[in-house]
Design a protein around this motif. Structure first.
Motif, PDB file in Angstrom:
ATOM      1  N   TYR A 113      37.300 -48.591 -12.964  1.00 18.02           N
ATOM      2  CA  TYR A 113      37.518 -48.952 -14.361  1.00 18.02           C
ATOM      3  C   TYR A 113      36.235 -48.814 -15.181  1.00 18.02           C
ATOM      4  N   HIS A 114      35.697 -47.610 -15.238  1.00 15.52           N
ATOM      5  CA  HIS A 114      34.480 -47.337 -15.987  1.00 15.52           C
ATOM      6  C   HIS A 114      34.811 -46.482 -17.206  1.00 15.52           C
ATOM      7  N   GLY A 115      34.029 -46.666 -18.263  1.00 16.34           N
ATOM      8  CA  GLY A 115      34.205 -45.834 -19.447  1.00 16.34           C
ATOM      9  C   GLY A 115      33.678 -46.522 -20.689  1.00 16.34           C
ATOM     10  N   ALA A 116      33.342 -45.730 -21.680  1.00 16.30           N
ATOM     11  CA  ALA A 116      32.802 -46.255 -22.937  1.00 16.30           C
ATOM     12  C   ALA A 116      33.889 -46.883 -23.805  1.00 16.30           C
ATOM     13  N   LEU A 117      35.140 -46.445 -23.598  1.00 14.46           N
ATOM     14  CA  LEU A 117      36.244 -46.992 -24.385  1.00 14.46           C
ATOM     15  C   LEU A 117      36.928 -48.131 -23.641  1.00 14.46           C
ATOM     16  N   LYS A 118      37.379 -49.120 -24.399  1.00 18.53           N
ATOM     17  CA  LYS A 118      38.054 -50.278 -23.807  1.00 18.53           C
ATOM     18  C   LYS A 118      39.287 -49.851 -23.000  1.00 18.53           C
ATOM     19  N   GLU A 119      39.999 -48.852 -23.523  1.00 20.47           N
ATOM     20  CA  GLU A 119      41.199 -48.366 -22.826  1.00 20.47           C
ATOM     21  C   GLU A 119      40.864 -47.831 -21.433  1.00 20.47           C
ATOM     22  N   GLU A 120      39.732 -47.119 -21.329  1.00 23.38           N
ATOM     23  CA  GLU A 120      39.314 -46.576 -20.032  1.00 23.38           C
ATOM     24  C   GLU A 120      39.035 -47.707 -19.038  1.00 23.38           C
ATOM     25  N   GLN A 121      38.438 -48.774 -19.531  1.00 24.92           N
ATOM     26  CA  GLN A 121      38.111 -49.896 -18.652  1.00 24.92           C
ATOM     27  C   GLN A 121      39.344 -50.717 -18.291  1.00 24.92           C
ATOM     28  N   ASN A 122      40.392 -50.633 -19.097  1.00 20.30           N
ATOM     29  CA  ASN A 122      41.619 -51.361 -18.791  1.00 20.30           C
ATOM     30  C   ASN A 122      42.562 -50.557 -17.906  1.00 20.30           C
ATOM     31  N   ILE A 123      42.722 -49.270 -18.201  1.00 17.17           N
ATOM     32  CA  ILE A 123      43.657 -48.422 -17.457  1.00 17.17           C
ATOM     33  C   ILE A 123      43.036 -47.905 -16.168  1.00 17.17           C
ATOM     34  N   GLY A 124      41.752 -47.587 -16.209  1.00 13.57           N
ATOM     35  CA  GLY A 124      41.073 -47.039 -15.039  1.00 13.57           C
ATOM     36  C   GLY A 124      41.307 -45.552 -14.902  1.00 13.57           C
ATOM     37  N   LEU A 161      31.486 -50.374 -15.773  1.00 14.94           N
ATOM     38  CA  LEU A 161      30.331 -49.792 -16.441  1.00 14.94           C
ATOM     39  C   LEU A 161      30.795 -48.897 -17.575  1.00 14.94           C
ATOM     40  N   TYR A 162      29.929 -48.679 -18.542  1.00 17.12           N
ATOM     41  CA  TYR A 162      30.241 -47.778 -19.641  1.00 17.12           C
ATOM     42  C   TYR A 162      29.978 -46.322 -19.279  1.00 17.12           C
ATOM     43  N   LEU A 163      28.926 -46.070 -18.487  1.00 17.67           N
ATOM     44  CA  LEU A 163      28.463 -44.699 -18.268  1.00 17.67           C
ATOM     45  C   LEU A 163      28.519 -44.275 -16.806  1.00 17.67           C
ATOM     46  N   ILE A 164      28.932 -43.017 -16.569  1.00 18.27           N
ATOM     47  CA  ILE A 164      28.848 -42.483 -15.207  1.00 18.27           C
ATOM     48  C   ILE A 164      27.389 -42.246 -14.837  1.00 18.27           C
ATOM     49  N   GLU A 165      26.524 -42.089 -15.826  1.00 16.64           N
ATOM     50  CA  GLU A 165      25.090 -41.964 -15.567  1.00 16.64           C
ATOM     51  C   GLU A 165      24.561 -43.219 -14.893  1.00 16.64           C
ATOM     52  N   THR A 166      25.028 -44.372 -15.369  1.00 19.29           N
ATOM     53  CA  THR A 166      24.635 -45.653 -14.777  1.00 19.29           C
ATOM     54  C   THR A 166      25.174 -45.761 -13.355  1.00 19.29           C
ATOM     55  N   LEU A 167      26.415 -45.374 -13.154  1.00 18.01           N
ATOM     56  CA  LEU A 167      27.016 -45.444 -11.824  1.00 18.01           C
ATOM     57  C   LEU A 167      26.272 -44.556 -10.831  1.00 18.01           C
ATOM     58  N   ALA A 168      25.938 -43.336 -11.224  1.00 21.65           N
ATOM     59  CA  ALA A 168      25.190 -42.438 -10.341  1.00 21.65           C
ATOM     60  C   ALA A 168      23.825 -43.027  -9.987  1.00 21.65           C
ATOM     61  N   THR A 169      23.173 -43.651 -10.953  1.00 22.55           N
ATOM     62  CA  THR A 169      21.862 -44.264 -10.713  1.00 22.55           C
ATOM     63  C   THR A 169      21.972 -45.456  -9.775  1.00 22.55           C
TER      64      THR A 169
END
Length: 122
Positions: free
Chosen positions: A15-26, A70-78
């Motif tokens: 459930y990562h993404g900059a948009l609220k919908e992305e974090q809710n839907i996954g 998380l908001y960013l895949i950059e953060t996840l990769a790090t």
């Protein structure tokens, strides 16, 4: 000597993404990891205890992917790169790529990918 252990296209639903919908839907996230290490002794002795166990690596990445939204895949990769470097001191260098499909960019795109390359101690 440097050898490489590669994990390709490890898939996670998270459930990562900059948009609220992305974090809710996954959505589906994929990761590639290149682990630069020396497994020559493990290969010579055919001993799993002398190398980095990729089953454990996958499980550890899975736990990191699901720790928090998380908001960013950059953060996840790090986070993945830093976590693996800390957990496995025998890693000399690591490359982590995280991919996200179905990205809301207002057009057609296969996926977006962020890559982090780090050396142990840096």
């Amino acid at each position: 000597m440097t050898n490489i252990i590669r994990l390709r296209n490890a898939v996670f639903y998270a459930y990562h993404g900059a948009l609220k919908e992305e974090q809710n839907i996954g959505g589906k996230f994929e990761a590639d990891v290149d682990i630069y290490t020396d497994f020559s002794e493990a290969a010579a002795k055919d001993d799993l205890k002398l190398t980095i166990n990729y089953d454990e690596v996958y499980k550890y990445i899975n736990s990191l992917v699901h720790q928090k939204k998380l908001y960013l895949i950059e953060t996840l990769a790090t986070i993945i790169a830093d976590g693996l470097l800390e957990k496995y001191p025998s890693i000399k260098k690591i490359a982590v790529r995280v991919r996200k499909h179905h990205v809301p960019v207002g057009g057609v795109i296969d996926y977006v990918e962020a890559e982090v390359i780090k050396e142990n101690g840096r």
